[in-house]
Design a protein around this motif. Structure first.
Motif, PDB file in Angstrom:
ATOM      1  N   HIS A  21       0.818  -1.210   0.000  1.00 50.79           N
ATOM      2  CA  HIS A  21       0.000   0.000   0.000  1.00 50.79           C
ATOM      3  C   HIS A  21       0.855   1.264   0.000  1.00 50.79           C
ATOM      4  N   ALA A  22       2.023   1.189   0.660  1.00 51.03           N
ATOM      5  CA  ALA A  22       2.920   2.347   0.727  1.00 51.03           C
ATOM      6  C   ALA A  22       4.307   1.883   1.131  1.00 51.03           C
ATOM      7  N   TYR A  23       5.319   2.648   0.746  1.00 51.00           N
ATOM      8  CA  TYR A  23       6.690   2.378   1.165  1.00 51.00           C
ATOM      9  C   TYR A  23       7.477   3.672   1.109  1.00 51.00           C
ATOM     10  N   TYR A  24       8.395   3.834   2.043  1.00 44.11           N
ATOM     11  CA  TYR A  24       9.148   5.084   2.080  1.00 44.11           C
ATOM     12  C   TYR A  24      10.363   4.958   2.990  1.00 44.11           C
ATOM     13  N   PHE A  25      11.400   5.731   2.649  1.00 40.14           N
ATOM     14  CA  PHE A  25      12.547   5.954   3.519  1.00 40.14           C
ATOM     15  C   PHE A  25      12.269   7.237   4.305  1.00 40.14           C
ATOM     16  N   LYS A  26      12.700   7.284   5.553  1.00 38.97           N
ATOM     17  CA  LYS A  26      12.474   8.478   6.356  1.00 38.97           C
ATOM     18  C   LYS A  26      13.568   8.640   7.388  1.00 38.97           C
ATOM     19  N   GLN A  27      14.155   9.840   7.435  1.00 34.60           N
ATOM     20  CA  GLN A  27      15.129  10.206   8.462  1.00 34.60           C
ATOM     21  C   GLN A  27      14.376  10.962   9.555  1.00 34.60           C
ATOM     22  N   TRP A  28      14.254  10.351  10.725  1.00 33.06           N
ATOM     23  CA  TRP A  28      13.540  10.977  11.831  1.00 33.06           C
ATOM     24  C   TRP A  28      14.533  11.680  12.746  1.00 33.06           C
ATOM     25  N   GLU A  29      14.165  12.885  13.205  1.00 36.70           N
ATOM     26  CA  GLU A  29      15.006  13.647  14.125  1.00 36.70           C
ATOM     27  C   GLU A  29      14.157  14.093  15.317  1.00 36.70           C
ATOM     28  N   ARG A  30      14.473  13.551  16.499  1.00 33.62           N
ATOM     29  CA  ARG A  30      13.786  13.943  17.734  1.00 33.62           C
ATOM     30  C   ARG A  30      12.278  14.068  17.505  1.00 33.62           C
ATOM     31  N   TYR A  31      11.659  12.945  17.277  1.00 35.62           N
ATOM     32  CA  TYR A  31      10.241  12.923  16.885  1.00 35.62           C
ATOM     33  C   TYR A  31       9.420  12.119  17.881  1.00 35.62           C
ATOM     34  N   ASP A  32       8.233  12.602  18.177  1.00 35.61           N
ATOM     35  CA  ASP A  32       7.323  11.936  19.104  1.00 35.61           C
ATOM     36  C   ASP A  32       5.955  11.832  18.420  1.00 35.61           C
ATOM     37  N   MET A  33       5.616  10.643  17.967  1.00 36.86           N
ATOM     38  CA  MET A  33       4.385  10.425  17.208  1.00 36.86           C
ATOM     39  C   MET A  33       3.247  10.040  18.153  1.00 36.86           C
ATOM     40  N   ALA A  34       2.045  10.483  17.856  1.00 37.97           N
ATOM     41  CA  ALA A  34       0.880  10.112  18.642  1.00 37.97           C
ATOM     42  C   ALA A  34       0.488   8.668  18.327  1.00 37.97           C
ATOM     43  N   TYR A  35      -0.227   8.028  19.258  1.00 44.50           N
ATOM     44  CA  TYR A  35      -0.726   6.677  19.006  1.00 44.50           C
ATOM     45  C   TYR A  35      -1.671   6.693  17.805  1.00 44.50           C
ATOM     46  N   HIS A  36      -1.540   5.673  16.967  1.00 49.97           N
ATOM     47  CA  HIS A  36      -2.407   5.574  15.793  1.00 49.97           C
ATOM     48  C   HIS A  36      -2.470   4.130  15.342  1.00 49.97           C
ATOM     49  N   ARG A  37      -3.383   3.822  14.480  1.00 52.92           N
ATOM     50  CA  ARG A  37      -3.462   2.506  13.855  1.00 52.92           C
ATOM     51  C   ARG A  37      -3.876   2.714  12.400  1.00 52.92           C
ATOM     52  N   HIS A  38      -3.592   1.725  11.556  1.00 53.90           N
ATOM     53  CA  HIS A  38      -3.957   1.848  10.147  1.00 53.90           C
ATOM     54  C   HIS A  38      -4.329   0.486   9.581  1.00 53.90           C
ATOM     55  N   ASP A  39      -4.747   0.480   8.338  1.00 55.02           N
ATOM     56  CA  ASP A  39      -5.309  -0.729   7.729  1.00 55.02           C
ATOM     57  C   ASP A  39      -4.253  -1.685   7.169  1.00 55.02           C
ATOM     58  N   SER A  40      -3.000  -1.324   7.261  1.00 54.20           N
ATOM     59  CA  SER A  40      -1.942  -2.130   6.651  1.00 54.20           C
ATOM     60  C   SER A  40      -1.071  -2.808   7.695  1.00 54.20           C
ATOM     61  N   THR A  41      -0.608  -4.004   7.371  1.00 57.01           N
ATOM     62  CA  THR A  41       0.482  -4.616   8.127  1.00 57.01           C
ATOM     63  C   THR A  41       1.745  -3.832   7.782  1.00 57.01           C
ATOM     64  N   GLU A  42       2.593  -3.596   8.759  1.00 58.46           N
ATOM     65  CA  GLU A  42       3.720  -2.684   8.546  1.00 58.46           C
ATOM     66  C   GLU A  42       5.041  -3.317   8.958  1.00 58.46           C
ATOM     67  N   ILE A  43       6.071  -3.081   8.140  1.00 53.44           N
ATOM     68  CA  ILE A  43       7.446  -3.423   8.480  1.00 53.44           C
ATOM     69  C   ILE A  43       8.195  -2.121   8.688  1.00 53.44           C
ATOM     70  N   MET A  44       8.770  -1.949   9.868  1.00 50.25           N
ATOM     71  CA  MET A  44       9.577  -0.764  10.177  1.00 50.25           C
ATOM     72  C   MET A  44      11.009  -1.238  10.396  1.00 50.25           C
ATOM     73  N   TYR A  45      11.900  -0.916   9.471  1.00 51.06           N
ATOM     74  CA  TYR A  45      13.280  -1.424   9.472  1.00 51.06           C
ATOM     75  C   TYR A  45      14.237  -0.266   9.768  1.00 51.06           C
ATOM     76  N   VAL A  46      15.080  -0.431  10.798  1.00 51.78           N
ATOM     77  CA  VAL A  46      16.026   0.607  11.185  1.00 51.78           C
ATOM     78  C   VAL A  46      17.331   0.448  10.400  1.00 51.78           C
ATOM     79  N   ILE A  47      17.620   1.439   9.577  1.00 57.08           N
ATOM     80  CA  ILE A  47      18.846   1.432   8.767  1.00 57.08           C
ATOM     81  C   ILE A  47      20.014   1.988   9.577  1.00 57.08           C
ATOM     82  N   SER A  48      19.745   3.021  10.369  1.00 56.07           N
ATOM     83  CA  SER A  48      20.773   3.604  11.227  1.00 56.07           C
ATOM     84  C   SER A  48      20.097   4.306  12.402  1.00 56.07           C
ATOM     85  N   GLY A  49      20.853   4.471  13.478  1.00 56.40           N
ATOM     86  CA  GLY A  49      20.302   5.151  14.642  1.00 56.40           C
ATOM     87  C   GLY A  49      19.483   4.232  15.531  1.00 56.40           C
ATOM     88  N   VAL A  50      18.680   4.842  16.389  1.00 51.93           N
ATOM     89  CA  VAL A  50      17.868   4.115  17.369  1.00 51.93           C
ATOM     90  C   VAL A  50      16.496   4.762  17.454  1.00 51.93           C
TER      91      VAL A  50
END
Length: 298
Positions: A21-50
């Protein structure tokens, strides 16, 4: 409501195929996301950082936080309520997918699971997520899939379908390995660190570098490696370097004086001593012996 496992039951009950349904690379910097849910199964893969992924399985449940480091990923059910917290920096690759009507030459997930035990085990897992450490096999599969989707769109065509199915099978087998006995887990860490040595033998690397690559203490990794292979990490690295040096002397015209730089041994005198210890010949004598053998055959 469908069970809150890794996958909805429809994957095994009907002839379905996975569709991105979607795919993307993303560089996150000091980010705090609100709780959410969506219709897709998701793979979140860490390339670098924590980063931290927090899950909340119900309004009364205590949130559960999972730290993900480089080379780790989480597979989340579409129904899992979650949030992402990045306290410093983290680069990720995310792929979201779900079941679609089966309409390609590639077998449905249901059919594949009937033939592949680990995949079936992944599909019936009763937890809403799984966290795994990747020996880069999953990342390579993810990148191949993303490149194909970039070329052919979200449908991906037959090759895209094959790559997505391959990705799920690789994750399933990795999950099975991780769930095995401690000996199997130790073998996985040794496999990952050996892969690191093969990929970086031309650099000046130390035990601490290999340990950091697999997120283990250097002393602990040394003990695992010696127990599994009978050699220390540096002995194993030296053996790789000597085999690469033999190949370069045999297959190329690279000057002997330059070979040490190609195999990560900075000192030429040290390289010559290592090579003679491993082969019984100096690098120059080794190349001449090969040349003489070729001449006699000719």
């Amino acid at each position: 409501m469908d069970r809150l496992g890794l996958f909805p039951a429809v994957w095994l009950e009907e002839e379905r195929q996975p569709r991105v349904h979607a795919y993307y690379f993303k560089q996150w910097e000091r980010y705090d996301m609100a709780y959410h849910r969506h219709d897709s199964t998701e793979i979140m893969y860490v390339i670098s950082g924590v980063c931290e992924v927090w899950l909340q399985e119900g309004h009364s449940a205590v949130p559960e936080g999972i730290e993900l480091k480089k080379g780790e990923f989480i597979l989340l059910n579409a129904n899992a309520e979650h949030r992402l917290i990045v306290r410093d920096t983290c680069r990720m690759l995310n792929v979201e997918f779900g079941p679609a009507a089966h309409g390609s030459a590639v077998p449905s997930i249901k059919r594949l699971a009937e033939e592949d035990g680990p995949l079936h085990g992944l599909l019936v897992s009763n937890r809403p997520y799984v966290v795994l450490r990747d020996p880069e096999e999953v990342y390579h599969a993810l990148k191949s899939l993303v490149l194909e989707l970039d070329a052919g769109g979200l449908d991906g065509g037959t090759l895209g379908q094959l790559l997505l199915c391959q990705l799920l099978i690789r994750i399933a087998r990795l999950k099975q390995e991780a769930a095995g006995d401690p000996e199997r887990q130790a073998a996985l860490y040794v496999k990952m660190s050996a892969a690191y040595l093969y990929e970086n033998y031309d650099r000046d690397i130390r035990v601490k570098d290999a340990a950091a690559a697999v997120n283990l203490h250097p002393g602990y990794l040394q003990r695992l490696f010696k127990a599994q292979t009978g050699r220390t990490l540096m002995e194993y690295l030296t053996a790789i370097r000597m085999e690469k040096a033999k190949m370069l002397l045999l297959r190329t015209d690279i000057p002997v004086s330059d070979i040490p730089d190609y195999v990560g041994v900075g000192s030429r005198s040290y390289f010559h001593a290592l090579f003679k210890k491993h082969t019984g010949l100096t690098p120059v004598a080794f190349r001449h012996s090969i040349d003489a053998h070729r001449w006699r055959e000719g």
